[in-house]
Design an enzyme around this catalytic site. Structure first.
Site: not given
Ligand code: TSB
Ligand code: ZN
Length: 581
Positions: A276, A305, A323, A325, A327, A411, A457
């Site tokens: 983001c 992460r 992702q 992703d 925005h 969300k 997002h």
């Molecule tokens: C959607 N900032 C938002 C983005 O813009 C975001 O990061 N959202 S999130 O934290 O929910 O992460 C997005 C998606 O990543 C989640 O819906 C999930 O499907 C996936 N995700 C989250 N953590 C993991 C992980 N550790 N391993 C694999 N996929 C993951």
């Molecule tokens: Zn985001």
């Protein structure tokens, strides 16, 4: 699957079986100390301190045998209530139980249950005698940190399950076996889709050539959809400075999910956990008028992460992920419409992939958790009300979950159930009034005033990692033609006479991912392998095909062999690909 946790009888049986497990372990390892042994959805477990001993595969049948012996003996399970002093005295040599007693509420009723030579601190309820515990099985074991904290001692956790009758137990064990076969970690290995290596690190899968093909196909698929919906894609670095994440608020609210920072010259960097902030800067790079909005910035973006080492799992929960992703920068009056488009896209994609079992979850903040969530009641209430309103207008079924919101806003998550383990979030769509303010984003309205946009997002696949894991489990590895790493396997019945023709067919199918099986193995062997590798289409080329200048094919899962001209076959392929069948 049977409801264990919420069925009164099964709950009792499993609870008592956890005690039976502890008693058997105590008989075999008198030094054992016990932490907690709760009933869970899939049965029960007990966390046990066995000193330096680590439970192995060989221990399990021995423990089970001892459990059976005790159960047969048939002692009654007797409840006794204790005063605080009595409880402290009874468990004075047991630091784990003392910990539990000391954390109990002042006027809580303290009780213990005794069966033969074993007594455990416990609230109950239990069955009347251990005789009732007939149909149980120990399922698996693992290490588990005391209180789930990696800084604490590692205990041994043993899982089991108990039923009322043999039929239910056998059915459960069968389902468990089936689930193991569907587990994407097994399929991923069998079909050479991804690997891991200690030298690369935990939760950092390596996508092998077959996996890379799947991922590329997924990228092309969703990219095309997003192009049609007016998204603009960007590429941005997978690091940012600590200052960037201080500006966004991640540093204050998301730090425990991030890798630690690293110093390079005067700059302090972090591996980014989210994209983001980068996209906010992309937006801010241009001036925008109210007429330009919505602006949709997409990226296939790598994030890192910190996931607990016990939580990482194949491609489903990783520490390095990509992702799908985007925005979306919108005017307040566009929130509803844009949010709806995202939900429609999710439903459209799920339809294409035949995903049917999922739940929508409206993830809200926990008002008490001031650390995770920024403190602005008005902003939260506005965002949460807006989301509810859109969902209700749209008429989709959802349930609400407190404390599951992102730190910047509520969300809508889509939850699915993997073959093994608890539900996970796949798609997500999040409403955010905060980050645009923190980055001082604006657009120029009709009256030439600056206004702050709202950000949505969204990630449709979630991550390519998690989505691939899920799709492998849904299809049991038998991917549709368009996604499959090898689409067509061509088997000449006899290399001497049929290989040349098989090769010529392969060259005329250059648009597809084709393999010619040139090995001098028997036809049956090659056919079986094509099935084991879950290749969607197998061509069998023998004398008849050479003589008549046509092809015979079998589809995965079918025993039927169909003979058609090459031209006809190409048409069939085109149609299947076009329909993503
Ligand atoms: C959607 N900032 C938002 C983005 O813009 C975001 O990061 N959202 S999130 O934290 O929910 O992460 C997005 C998606 O990543 C989640 O819906 C999930 O499907 C996936 N995700 C989250 N953590 C993991 C992980 N550790 N391993 C694999 N996929 C993951
Ligand atoms: Zn985001």
């Amino acid at each position: 699957m049977k409801e264990i946790l919420h069925d009164e009888r099964l709950n009792k049986l499993n609870h008592s079986c956890a005690h039976l497990l502890a008693q058997a372990v105590k008989h075999l390892y008198p030094e054992a100390k016990f932490w907690v042994g709760p009933v869970i959805e899939e049965g029960f477990y007990y966390d046990i301190d066995l000193g330096d001993k680590v439970i192995t595969e060989e221990d399990i049948p021995l423990i089970e045998k001892e459990m059976k012996k005790i159960a047969k003996d048939g002692k009654r399970i007797v409840r006794r209530e204790l005063s605080l002093e009595e409880a402290l005295e009874m468990f004075k040599d047991d630091p784990y139980k003392l910990d539990l007693i000391n954390r109990m509420e002042k006027d809580a009723v303290i009780s213990c249950y005794t069966q033969g030579d074993f007594t455990d601190l416990c609230r109950g309820p239990h069955v009347d005698t251990v005789k009732e515990l007939k149909y149980f099985k120990l399922i698996k074991f693992s290490g588990a940190y005391f209180k789930g904290d990696a800084k604490n001692k590692m205990l041994q956790r043993i899982y089991g399950v108990c039923f009322d009758n043999e039929e239910d137990l056998l059915e459960y064990l069968h389902e468990l076996e089936e689930a193991k076969l569907r587990d994407h970690r097994k399929i991923g290995k069998d079909l050479s889709i991804f690997m891991t290596h200690d030298l690369v690190g935990k939760g950092m899968p390596l996508w092998l050539p077959n996996g890379a093909i799947i991922r590329k196909q997924l990228e092309n698929y969703i990219y095309e959809k997003e192009q049609n919906l007016g998204y603009k894609h960007v590429y941005t670095p997978c690091v940012g400075t600590v200052d960037l994440y201080k500006t966004s608020g991640h540093w204050d609210h998301y730090k425990e999910n991030m890798f630690p920072s690293m110093q390079v010259d005067e700059e302090s960097f972090v591996l980014r956990p989210m994209n983001c902030p980068h996209h906010m800067l992309v937006y801010a790079n241009d001036l925008h008028s109210y007429r330009d909005l919505p602006i949709r910035i997409g990226e296939f973006a790598t994030d890192f992460r910190y996931e607990a080492s016990g939580a990482v799992k194949g491609l489903e929960r990783v520490r390095c992920m990509c992702q799908n992703d985007a925005h979306l920068f919108v005017r307040p009056d566009q929130i509803g419409e844009e949010f709806k488009k995202v939900v429609e896209l999710i439903l459209d994609v799920y339809k294409d992939f035949g995903i049917k079992n999922y739940k929508f979850r409206l993830s809200l903040r926990d008002k008490e958790d001031k650390e995770k969530y920024f403190d602005d009641d008005k902003m939260w209430n506005e965002a949460e009300d807006k989301l509810r309103e859109v969902l209700n207008d749209f008429g989709i079924d959802y349930y609400e979950a407190i404390g599951e919101a992102a730190f910047y806003g509520p969300k809508l998550d889509v939850e699915v159930k993997p073959a093994v383990g608890p539900e996970v979030t796949l798609s997500t769509c999040q409403l955010d009034f905060l980050l645009p303010r923190r980055f001082e984003l604006f657009y120029i309205d009709k009256d030439r005033n600056k206004q702050t946009p709202v950000v949505i997002h969204r990630a449709i696949f979630g991550t390519f990692d998690r989505f691939t894991a899920f799709i492998l489990e849904e299809t049991k590895g038998a991917l549709p033609l368009w996604l499959s790493p090898t689409q067509i396997s061509i088997i000449p019945v006899n290399n001497e006479y049929h290989l040349e023709y098989a090769e010529s067919i392969a060259s005329s199918l250059k648009d597809y991912r084709v393999e010619v099986d040139r090995r001098s193995e028997k036809l049956g062997y090659k056919l079986r392998e094509s099935v084991t590798r879950k290749i969607p289409i197998t061509l069998i080329i023998g004398q008849k095909e050479v003589d008549n200048n046509n092809v015979s094919y079998r589809e995965y899962g079918s025993e039927e062999t169909i003979t058609v001209s090459l031209e006809e076959f190409k048409k069939i392929l085109q149609e299947k690909i076009a329909n993503r069948k």
